[in-house]
Each structure stands twice: as structure tokens, then as C-alpha cells.
Write a protein that holds these residues in place. Structure first.
Motif, PDB file in Angstrom:
ATOM      1  N   LEU A  44       0.823  -1.205   0.000  1.00  0.00           N
ATOM      2  CA  LEU A  44       0.000   0.000   0.000  1.00  0.00           C
ATOM      3  C   LEU A  44       0.860   1.260   0.000  1.00  0.00           C
ATOM      4  O   LEU A  44       0.500   2.274  -0.609  1.00  0.00           O
ATOM      5  CB  LEU A  44      -0.933   0.009   1.216  1.00  0.00           C
ATOM      6  CG  LEU A  44      -2.099  -0.981   1.176  1.00  0.00           C
ATOM      7  CD1 LEU A  44      -2.832  -0.985   2.510  1.00  0.00           C
ATOM      8  CD2 LEU A  44      -3.059  -0.644   0.049  1.00  0.00           C
ATOM      9  N   SER A  48       0.562   4.018  -2.793  1.00  0.00           N
ATOM     10  CA  SER A  48       0.200   5.387  -2.425  1.00  0.00           C
ATOM     11  C   SER A  48       1.070   6.420  -3.128  1.00  0.00           C
ATOM     12  O   SER A  48       0.644   7.561  -3.334  1.00  0.00           O
ATOM     13  CB  SER A  48       0.307   5.570  -0.902  1.00  0.00           C
ATOM     14  OG  SER A  48       1.654   5.547  -0.475  1.00  0.00           O
ATOM     15  N   PHE A 308      -5.850   3.934   1.547  1.00  0.00           N
ATOM     16  CA  PHE A 308      -4.696   3.150   1.993  1.00  0.00           C
ATOM     17  C   PHE A 308      -4.792   2.934   3.508  1.00  0.00           C
ATOM     18  O   PHE A 308      -5.852   2.580   3.993  1.00  0.00           O
ATOM     19  CB  PHE A 308      -3.404   3.875   1.589  1.00  0.00           C
ATOM     20  CG  PHE A 308      -3.368   4.222   0.137  1.00  0.00           C
ATOM     21  CD1 PHE A 308      -3.073   3.268  -0.813  1.00  0.00           C
ATOM     22  CD2 PHE A 308      -3.671   5.516  -0.291  1.00  0.00           C
ATOM     23  CE1 PHE A 308      -3.072   3.571  -2.167  1.00  0.00           C
ATOM     24  CE2 PHE A 308      -3.663   5.832  -1.647  1.00  0.00           C
ATOM     25  CZ  PHE A 308      -3.370   4.861  -2.582  1.00  0.00           C
ATOM     26  N   SER A 312       0.896   3.117   6.028  1.00  0.00           N
ATOM     27  CA  SER A 312       1.467   3.136   4.678  1.00  0.00           C
ATOM     28  C   SER A 312       1.780   4.558   4.230  1.00  0.00           C
ATOM     29  O   SER A 312       2.810   4.802   3.588  1.00  0.00           O
ATOM     30  CB  SER A 312       0.508   2.462   3.690  1.00  0.00           C
ATOM     31  OG  SER A 312      -0.714   3.167   3.601  1.00  0.00           O
TER      32      SER A 312
END
Length: 759
Positions: A44, A48, A308, A312
Motif C-alpha cells: 500500500l 500510495s 490506503f 502506509s
């Protein structure tokens, strides 16, 4: 399933709507992902990069040009400006958002409405009277022992609950912040793409301004066309590109820092900011409108967290984004110390010749991706505002089966694309767009800080010294930037306010009429006497099957039922009144969604059901809604049957004990009456389970109110315009009705027409 229960001793019945489960996620959890492992967090975090950081990551393209539009007057101005940029990036995106604001997520969701919902959960700051005392259990509300911090929190809570003015201020601040973020979603693609594409002028003199503008428009249209594939696919596609971008800007920044002037490292001393303001005075203050562009997209760190997780976002920011951006600004500063005349094209001028074209290609791609962070944030925020009754019902497409926060809204995507194209063709110059962009950025940040202070006091019970420190340092810096960007209002700063006014008008109109409709239904709900009359009316026929009536009224039977019975004296064998209730929390577990109770008189076989959703919940479940509803009703009946059967056995056991001892006649009579009541209730429960089963097999018919909303005769001119024209226009241009939201079969849906005269 949750239902009403009855005490075995005193037979005191508790309304199932007076108590609700308390085992929802705490406000510090992250969408139930607090147990995810590091492989998921790392994945993630990488994803991101392609969604969240495009905006802040491409800011080096235009920050120094916006800071020194008239050129650099003094050599040390570069040191002062870089010092200002460094501490701005450190204090606001890193400390404020990554380490403070992200903690204020609402079950993993971020954005202005997430902060508003948190406040509403802990204080009755909303306007819809559907809040119940037990809602605090759903929110994991915890009472603490009295102390000075709790007293301060209680005073603020009391002020919010008692003051209508405070409620309006809170709601309007939330709406304005939301509108400004959506305004960012329009301005970010324009300035990022124009700045990146404009770099081609360094390599080709044949490129005119018109050609750059139209290339930018083509790029923007392509970007919005791929949004329908979803955040996940877009993120995995964009993440490698943006990751390469951050590597490039970090390495070129480090290269320029070493080659030209390593002495810019002294900008880490904040005294150079003071020297800068002493030397340039008003001009230094005006230049803040350019340096603030270094933190564009910081709000996306919070608004996009629902796509997310908190960990993360924190991981990717601290390990990749923050170091790369700081190195790039450091490198540009070193280059400009030796080449002051190149300030308007500092980014591309500072790129080493051999890597110019690779950098240009990556820059254009990164600028395209920069738009993604605010587009995704806009989708998330509109989903939240829609669930809280502050935005017209539009179609929301959930693009990921694994991560529920990833959504796409076709209508909004189309409108954003049209607005971006119009702004790009109208302004044509990144410098003018920067003036507009700065006001939108700082306004959102200031509103976020204001709401965060309320949360610090009322929810977190933060120490007063920490609150004061936050206000003085973070709040003071944002206030300073706000004064600077307001000075450029005429030069383009008005644009985000125009967007905000339009969006605010839409949100206010919808929310105001939404509240008036609720109060109308509350005032005209069906009385208990009216229900008894219907039960005793021999002219009312009964048909096999289940009839489901939909409304948002939590307290009582909605008026559309009376309208239906008055015109069609036929009722199904089982009636269920479904009330859709949005809780100020991001998500309600499916097994805690339905609350049932049977309505008196029992002869009507009538039930009320509250269906509770959080503002990020999927309304259109994978399993048909009516099946979930009927299964919940069966579970409720089963639970009631077991409770009554247990009560009967308990009373019979007491009678057996009383045979062995001498008891008074009055106690025997009471026990006998209790036994008879329990036997009757067990019998009724058995019969009702059979009724439910037969009605389910006979079929389900859904009744939806087709309400015409008009202003009442006593309404003033403003209310008539608001209700009869503004709301009417919005309502008639909706794409998604309630039958699409809950996947109601069209062939088994009937609309009950009724006119609401709102005052």
C-alpha cells in the motif's frame, strides 16, 4: 442481529432502538486494517506513491518561479527562501499531517468531513434529530474520570450542543473546506500539466503558447478518461513512474547541491528566514504566495488515507517523499546561487544536459499523476458528504473488492474534466494559476487546523500547552500564508472562491431541504391511534407477501404509509418499515446493521427496521438487500422466540418451587398471569416465524416515496427560491434513485406519491 429483549423478572420491554451495539471500531483504528502485516503495508505504501504524492512531488516545477516572479534581488534571498520552504515542508506536511492529523482519521477515513463526523460523534452537533443516546456506544464513546482536561472538553461539548450558531459555524466551515479541496481537484491538474509541458520550450523554440495549452488539454482529457479503471489500477500503473520521478529529483538535487554551492546547507538555520524578511520586507511577505506552493497536495495525505492506511502513508512519506523533495529544493537553491537569472525556469535549467529528455518525459508523466491525488480525494470527500446528507445522490462505483475506500464517481469526474479544460484555456499561464492555487491550499489547511483543535480539546483531551503550541506554530504559519495569498486575490486568487461558492450553494441547498424534509416526516408521522384504526378497519384487505416501505425517518411510521392506505385499502400479510440512518462513523459492520422491533398492535404483523450505515459503507451490497433484510427479520424473530421460551421455563420453575412452600395467594395469581402471558408470547412468536416464512415465499414488494417538495404558503421568498427552484433542479438531475442504491428490482417497486409543504 440486534433486537429488543425482555427482562424475565419484571417483563420490562426494552425498545431495540434504545440500545445499539458498542463493538465498532475505535477512532484510532484504520478501517479494520490495524492487524494487517508489513507485506500489505509495504504494498500500500508503494501504491500510495502513485496516488497521494503527485501534487506535492511536482511542486518543484514551479515554486521558485512563483516565489521570485520579478527575479532575485539579493544573493542571500535564495538562502532565506529555501529555509522558508524547508521549514514549511517540515512543519505542515510532515509534522502536522503525517504525525498529527492522520491520527484524527475516522476508522481509517480522512478529509474535512471525517473530522466533522468525529466531532458529531462526541457532541450532538448535527441538525437531524435522529441521534440517540445509544449511538455513543456505537462510536466507542468512553467516559473518563473528571479532571481539568475533561472539564475543558465538557465545556466545549456543551457549547456545541446548546448553540445553534456554533453548529452552523461548524457545518459551514466543513462545507467550505470540502469545497476548497474540490477546487484543488480542478486547479492541481491545470497548473501541474501546464508547468511540465511548458518545459519543452527549453529544447524547441518552435513550441508556441497555444501549442503548449492544447497539448495540456489533451493530456488532461486522457487523465480523466482513465479514472473509471479505479484507484487501485491507476495507482499500480502510476506508482512506478512517480517512484522514478522521486529518484530523479533526489539525485539531480544532490548533484546540483554538490556541484554548485553546498553552503546552502546553512539554510537549516531558521535565522536566515528572519534576515530575509528584514532585508526584503514587503516583497518577502508577497513571496510567501510562491513558497506556499511547496506544500500543495499536503491535504491529500489526509483526504486520501481512506484509499490506503495510516502506516502506509507515514512510511512512504518519511522514507521516499520528504527526503527527495528536500534534496530537490536544496539542489535548485545551490544552482540559483550561481545562476540567478534562471529563476523562472529553475527546475529545467538545473537539470544536467544528458538527462534532460528523460527528466522531461518523467516530469510530464509525474504532472499527469499529480492530478490523481486531488481527483481521488474529491471522490472520497463527495462520498462522505453524500452519506451525511450534504450532497445530491450521485452514482458511486467501488473500484476495489479488497479496499473499500477506493471509489469512482462518473458525474463528478466528467464535471472536473470540463472545469479543468475551461481553466486551462482561460488562464493559460502557470504563474496566474499559482495565485489562485495558493488561496485554495491555505484555506483548506486553516479549516483543518481549526477542526483539529476542537478534536484535541474535546476528544483527545490534549494537554493545554500542546494545544497552545500547535496554534502558535502551525496555526501562526498558516495565518501568515493566508494573509500573503489574499494579497493576490485580484490576480487569480478569486478563482477557488468562485468554485467554493458554487459548490457551497449546491451543498447548502441539498442539506437544508434534506433537514426540512426530515422534520416534515417527523411532524406528520403515523400516530398509534391511526395504526389501531387501520388494524380494526374491516375494509382493509390482506394479501400474502412482504411490503417494505422506505424512508429516512427513525422515530415512527412515515407518512407515506398513511397516504398509501388512504388510496389503496390493501395490506400485505407482513409490513416492514425500513429507516435508513447514517451514523457519524465511517463504517458499520454488516452483522450490526439491522435493528428490528415489532410495532403494536401485533395483529398488523408490522415491524420497524433501522438500517445503519457509515459514510463510507457500500449501500448496494453484493448480496441483495431484501435477502439481508428478511434474514435479519428471521433472526430477530428467532431471538424473540428463544427469549420468551426461556422466560416461560423460568416462571414454571418458580411455580414448582412455590408448591413446596407456603406462599400468598396474590403471588400465585401474579405467577399464573405471567405464565399465561409467556405462553401467549411463545405461541405468537411461533406463529410469526411461520408468517415470515410464508410471506417471504409469496414475494416482496417495495414501496418508495415519490415526494414532491414545495415551499409552504407561509414560506418567504428566499425559501421559495431555495425549495421550488434550486432543490427542484438538483433533484431532477440526479442519476441514482433509492431503488438503484439498494438494488430494488424495478418490476417489484411501487412509488407512493405525496406532497411535502416545507416551511
Amino acid at each position: 442481529m440486534i433486537s429488543g429483549t425482555c427482562s424475565s423478572q419484571n417483563r420490562k420491554c426494552l425498545d431495540s432502538f434504545d440500545r445499539e451495539p458498542g463493538n465498532l471500531h475505535d477512532h484510532h483504528t484504520t478501517k479494520g486494517r490495524h492487524g494487517v502485516g508489513w507485506p500489505v503495508i509495504l504494498r500500500l505504501a508503494f501504491q500510495s506513491i502513485g496516488i497521494v504524492y503527485g501534487d506535492i512531488g511536482t511542486s518543484p516545477l514551479y515554486v521558485f518561479a512563483g516565489t521570485f516572479p520579478d527575479g532575485i534581488k539579493h544573493e542571500d534571498d535564495i538562502i532565506g527562501a529555501f529555509s522558508l520552504i524547508f521549514y514549511t515542508i517540515t512543519l505542515i506536511p510532515l509534522i502536522k499531517y503525517v504525525f498529527i492529523v492522520l491520527r484524527a482519521n475516522d476508522n481509517g477515513d480522512g478529509g474535512t468531513f471525517a473530522l466533522y463526523s468525529l466531532i458529531c460523534r462526541y457532541a450532538k452537533a448535527g441538525f437531524i434529530p435522529s441521534q440517540e443516546a445509544a449511538d455513543r456506544d456505537v462510536s466507542n464513546y468512553k467516559l473518563e474520570t473528571p479532571n481539568n482536561r475533561l472539564k475543558r472538553a465538557s465545556k466545549l461539548k456543551s457549547k456545541l450542543e446548546k448553540s445553534q450558531f456554533s453548529k452552523y459555524v461548524l457545518l459551514f466551515a466543513t462545507m467550505i473546506g470540502t469545497c476548497m479541496v474540490m477546487g484543488d481537484g480542478i486547479l492541481t491538474p491545470c497548473i501541474s500539466v501546464l508547468s511540465a509541458v511548458g518545459g519543452i520550450k527549453q529544447a524547441s523554440n518552435k513550441m508556441t503558447e497555444d501549442m503548449i495549452v492544447w497539448i495540456s488539454v489533451a493530456v488532461l482529457v486522457a487523465l480523466f478518461m482513465v479514472q473509471r479503471f479505479g484507484t487501485g489500477k491507476v495507482g499500480y500503473t502510476f506508482a512506478p513512474i512517480l517512484f522514478i520521478w522521486f529518484i530523479f529529483i533526489a539525485l539531480t538535487g544532490l548533484y546540483n547541491f554538490i556541484k554548485y554551492d553546498p553552503s546552502v546547507i546553512k539554510a537549516l538555520n531558521p535565522m536566515y528566514i528572519i534576515y530575509y524578511f528584514k532585508r526584503d520586507k514587503k516583497q518577502a511577505w508577497i513571496s510567501l504566495g510562491g513558497t506556499v506552493l511547496s506544500i500543495t497536495g499536503a491535504e491529500a495525505l489526509f483526504a486520501d488515507v481512506g484509499h490506503f492506511t495510516v502506516h502506509s502513508i507515514q512510511l512512504s512519506t518519511c522514507t521516499v517523499i520528504y527526503p527527495a523533495i528536500v534534496l530537490q529544493y536544496m539542489g535548485q537553491s545551490s544552482y540559483l546561487r550561481k545562476h540567478k537569472m534562471d529563476v523562472l525556469d529553475a527546475f529545467y535549467k538545473a537539470v544536467p544536459g544528458p538527462v534532460y529528455w528523460p527528466m522531461f518525459v518523467i516530469a510530464v508523466l509525474a504532472a499527469i499523476i499529480a492530478s490523481q491525488s486531488l481527483i481521488s480525494a474529491t471522490f472520497s470527500i463527495i462520498q462522505q458528504s453524500l452519506a451525511l446528507g450534504c450532497f445530491p445522490r450521485v452514482k458511486i462505483v467501488h473500484t476495489s473488492t479488497k479496499y473499500e475506500g477506493q471509489v469512482y464517481i462518473p458525474e463528478i469526474n466528467y464535471l472536473l474534466m470540463l472545469a479543468c479544460v475551461a481553466v486551462t484555456l482561460g488562464f493559460r499561464d502557470p504563474g496566474k494559476l499559482g495565485n489562485a492555487y495558493g488561496l485554495a491550499v491555505v484555506s483548506v489547511m486553516a479549516i483543518t487546523s481549526s477542526l483539529l483543535v476542537v478534536i484535541m480539546i474535546m476528544i483527545w483531551k490534549t494537554h493545554v500547552l500542546l494545544i497552545i503550541s500547535y496554534i502558535l506554530i502551525i496555526g501562526g504559519l498558516e495565518l501568515l500564508y493566508l494573509t500573503a495569498v489574499l494579497s493576490k486575490f485580484i490576480e487569480g486568487g478569486y478563482l477557488p472562491l468562485v468554485f467554493a461558492v458554487i459548490l457551497l450553494a449546491i451543498m447548502y441547498t441539498w442539506n437544508d431541504v434534506y433537514r426540512r424534509k426530515y422534520y416534515y416526516e417527523l411532524e406528520h408521522k403515523i400516530s398509534a391511534e391511526r395504526l389501531k384504526d387501520i388494524a380494526l378497519n374491516t375494509n382493509v384487505s390482506r394479501l400474502p407477501g412482504i411490503a417494505v416501505f422506505y424512508s429516512e425517518l427513525v422515530q415512527g411510521i412515515p407518512p407515506i404509509f398513511g397516504q398509501y392506505v388512504s388510496n389503496v385499502p390493501v395490506l400485505h400479510s407482513l409490513l416492514v418499515f425500513v429507516s435508513i440512518k447514517s451514523l457519524p462513523i465511517s463504517k458499520v459492520p454488516v452483522d450490526e446493521r439491522f435493528l428490528f422491533r415489532q410495532v403494536q398492535p401485533k395483529e398488523l404483523n408490522m415491524f420497524r427496521c433501522i438500517v445503519r450505515y457509515g459514510y463510507t459503507d457500500i449501500r448496494n451490497e453484493e448480496e441483495p438487500f431484501e435477502r439481508l433484510l428478511v434474514e435479519g427479520l428471521k433472526a430477530y424473530m428467532q431471538e424473540e422466540f428463544l427469549i420468551n421460551e426461556s422466560n416461560q421455563n423460568h416462571v414454571q420453575s418458580n411455580e414448582a418451587d412455590n408448591d413446596d412452600i407456603c406462599v400468598q395467594i396474590e403471588e400465585d395469581e401474579i405467577e399464573n398471569e405471567a405464565t399465561e402471558r409467556n405462553i401467549e408470547e411463545v405461541t405468537h412468536g411461533t406463529e410469526m416465524m411461520e408468517v415470515v416464512e410464508k410471506a417471504w415465499h409469496a414475494g416482496v414488494v417495495h414501496f418508495v416515496g415519490d415526494n414532491e417538495v414545495i415551499a409552504g404558503k407561509s414560506a418567504n421568498l428566499w425559501k421559495r427560491v431555495l425549495i421550488n427552484y434550486a432543490y427542484y433542479f438538483l433533484k431532477n438531475n440526479l442519476r441514482q434513485s433509492i431503488n438503484k442504491v439498494f438494488d430494488i428490482p424495478q418490476e417489484r417497486m411501487l412509488k407512493v406519491g405525496m406532497t411535502y409543504e416545507l416551511q
